[in-house]
Scaffold this active site. Structure first.
Site, mmCIF file in Angstrom:
data_model
loop_
_atom_site.group_PDB
_atom_site.id
_atom_site.type_symbol
_atom_site.label_atom_id
_atom_site.label_comp_id
_atom_site.label_asym_id
_atom_site.label_seq_id
_atom_site.Cartn_x
_atom_site.Cartn_y
_atom_site.Cartn_z
ATOM 1 N N ILE A 14 0.819 -1.211 0.000
ATOM 2 C CA ILE A 14 0.000 0.000 0.000
ATOM 3 C C ILE A 14 0.856 1.266 0.000
ATOM 4 O O ILE A 14 0.472 2.295 -0.577
ATOM 5 C CB ILE A 14 -1.021 0.000 1.174
ATOM 6 C CG1 ILE A 14 -2.046 1.105 1.012
ATOM 7 C CG2 ILE A 14 -0.353 0.095 2.505
ATOM 8 C CD1 ILE A 14 -2.899 0.948 -0.197
ATOM 9 N N TYR A 57 12.557 3.086 11.924
ATOM 10 C CA TYR A 57 11.434 4.031 11.952
ATOM 11 C C TYR A 57 11.791 5.224 12.848
ATOM 12 O O TYR A 57 11.427 6.358 12.554
ATOM 13 C CB TYR A 57 10.170 3.343 12.471
ATOM 14 C CG TYR A 57 9.798 2.090 11.708
ATOM 15 C CD1 TYR A 57 9.766 2.085 10.319
ATOM 16 C CD2 TYR A 57 9.469 0.909 12.367
ATOM 17 C CE1 TYR A 57 9.418 0.944 9.607
ATOM 18 C CE2 TYR A 57 9.123 -0.230 11.663
ATOM 19 C CZ TYR A 57 9.107 -0.213 10.283
ATOM 20 O OH TYR A 57 8.767 -1.334 9.579
ATOM 21 N N HIS A 78 0.350 -0.543 14.063
ATOM 22 C CA HIS A 78 -0.215 0.802 13.835
ATOM 23 C C HIS A 78 -0.108 1.675 15.084
ATOM 24 O O HIS A 78 0.414 2.785 15.030
ATOM 25 C CB HIS A 78 -1.681 0.713 13.397
ATOM 26 C CG HIS A 78 -1.853 0.171 12.003
ATOM 27 N ND1 HIS A 78 -3.079 -0.023 11.431
ATOM 28 C CD2 HIS A 78 -0.945 -0.222 11.064
ATOM 29 C CE1 HIS A 78 -2.932 -0.499 10.199
ATOM 30 N NE2 HIS A 78 -1.648 -0.637 9.969
ATOM 31 N N LYS A 96 -5.793 1.899 8.029
ATOM 32 C CA LYS A 96 -6.888 1.250 8.722
ATOM 33 C C LYS A 96 -6.505 -0.184 9.054
ATOM 34 O O LYS A 96 -5.718 -0.766 8.299
ATOM 35 C CB LYS A 96 -8.192 1.270 7.923
ATOM 36 C CG LYS A 96 -8.128 1.096 6.407
ATOM 37 C CD LYS A 96 -7.522 -0.098 5.760
ATOM 38 C CE LYS A 96 -8.045 -1.451 5.934
ATOM 39 N NZ LYS A 96 -7.389 -2.463 5.086
ATOM 40 N N ASP A 178 -9.298 -6.271 8.008
ATOM 41 C CA ASP A 178 -8.662 -5.894 6.751
ATOM 42 C C ASP A 178 -9.645 -5.320 5.733
ATOM 43 O O ASP A 178 -9.383 -4.270 5.144
ATOM 44 C CB ASP A 178 -7.946 -7.114 6.149
ATOM 45 C CG ASP A 178 -6.971 -6.691 5.072
ATOM 46 O OD1 ASP A 178 -6.220 -5.728 5.309
ATOM 47 O OD2 ASP A 178 -6.976 -7.289 3.986
#
Ligand SMILES: NC(=O)c1ccc[n+]([C@@H]2O[C@H](COP(=O)([O-])OP(=O)(O)OC[C@H]3O[C@@H](n4cnc5c(N)ncnc54)[C@H](OP(=O)(O)O)[C@@H]3O)[C@@H](O)[C@H]2O)c1
Length: 327
Positions: A14, A57, A78, A96, A178
């Site tokens: 994504i 990160y 997340h 999401k 998902d």
């Protein structure tokens, strides 16, 4: 409008698509990307013309030039990653579902609120032109009182490995989090919180939902919703009121058209989508950042929290519990 410098973490499927749409927004600068794999970060940076790439990160969160971070990692990451980004003063757009459960989402919202920082769940369908047009028609009372919604989201993922993010419980796999989140979002956004939910699922041997159906009941309406990883289908959505209907054609969550039926007469409205559709949520983030809003008025913190509460309820009824979790 001023430029906005983005960082992207979790450089999978994504993130690639998102970066392509980011390039369509003149004010968006893809400043930095970070991956757990330095080669993936290098490749991604080269492909998308990114100024900096990092193999942690944290390094991206510490980059003072990054204003907003897009989190495109696996579901259980997340909230931990968004918390870390907020702790470093970054605005956050997070894929999401915002959290695996409502408790996690609440923790995240509390931090964003206490730090007065922008946070939004990347529920991109909310910003797509066909959905905006649907909302407008309902607002104008083109359908009359809503009575019935039907929406599905399925694809055949049976060829994916049991370790994939679709099926692995430690990656918070399963159809609801998902893809079932899309039909649920549609009903929630148009009808609000239901007074009753009935959900039932076919689980994998490791206890994640391979396919599930759920019915939301309201005082004067019902939503019949379904999601599955076990077959392909023509994904459409139907929204019926006493005076008219809207049909969102396949695949409804990203469609560029809608059909309005009133008194037996069908009209079609074209709702052009820019890029793959992520463009529209990016514009919403920019508008919020430019105007100093910490949350979108179109997809609020309360909306994300309530959606996660509904998913908790559905999972409870279906017996879907992730390792180390109590819901
Ligand atoms: N909005 C949409 O249309 C849409 C579509 C698909 C998915 N999504 C959402 O986007 C998120 C990511 O989905 P995706 O399809 O992009 O997933 P993906 O291709 O599997 O990539 C996920 C990324 O997560 C990181 N990761 C960390 N630990 C991992 C592990 N053990 N195995 C695999 N990856 C690991 C990796 O990032 P590093 O580069 O850091 O290693 C990986 O590139 C999910 O939340 C999903 O629900 C949204």
């Amino acid at each position: 409008m001023r430029n906005i410098k983005w960082g992207v973490v979790g450089l999978g499927n994504i993130a690639q698509k998102f970066a392509e749409d980011l390039a369509l927004v003149p004010e968006a600068v893809l400043w930095a990307v970070a991956s757990s794999d330095i080669e993936r970060a290098e490749e991604f940076a080269q492909k998308h013309n990114v100024t900096y790439h990092y193999n942690t990160y944290l390094a991206l969160f510490e980059d003072p030039n990054v204003e907003v971070v897009y989190i495109a990692s696996l579901h259980p990451d997340h909230v931990p990653m968004a918390l870390q980004a907020l702790q470093h003063g970054k605005a956050v757009l997070c894929e999401k579902p915002l959290g695996v459960n409502a408790k996690q989402v609440q923790e995240l919202l509390d931090l964003a609120q206490s730090r007065t920082l922008f946070l939004m769940e990347a529920l991109w369908t909310r910003f797509n032109p066909a959905f905006e047009q649907t909302l407008q028609l309902i607002e104008e009372d083109a359908l009359g009182p809503l009575r019935y919604i039907n929406a599905t989201f399925s694809f055949n993922g049976l060829d994916r490995s049991l370790d994939s993010r679709l099926f692995n419980p430690t990656k918070a796999g399963g159809a609801l989090l998902d893809i079932g989140i899309y039909p649920l979002f549609l009903a929630y956004q148009l009808l609000g919180m239901p007074k009753d939910i009935k959900a039932s699922a076919v689980l994998t041997p490791r206890g994640v939902d391979l396919q599930l159906g759920f019915v939301l009941t309201y005082d004067t309406a019902q939503a019949i919703l379904y999601a599955s990883f076990s077959h392909d289908e023509d994904m459409r959505a139907t929204i019926c009121g006493e005076k008219g209907e809207i049909y969102l054609p396949s695949r409804w969550h990203e469609t560029d058209q809608l059909h309005l039926m009133q008194s037996g007469k069908k009209t079609t409205r074209n709702c052009p989508v820019t890029g793959r559709g992520y463009y529209h949520e990016i514009i919403e983030v920019h508008n919020c950042l430019i105007s100093g809003q910490v949350e979108s008025k179109k997809w609020t913190w309360k909306n994300s929290l309530e959606l996660s509460q509904l998913m908790d309820q559905i999972r409870q009824q279906c017996g879907i519990v992730y390792p180390g979790e109590t819901i």
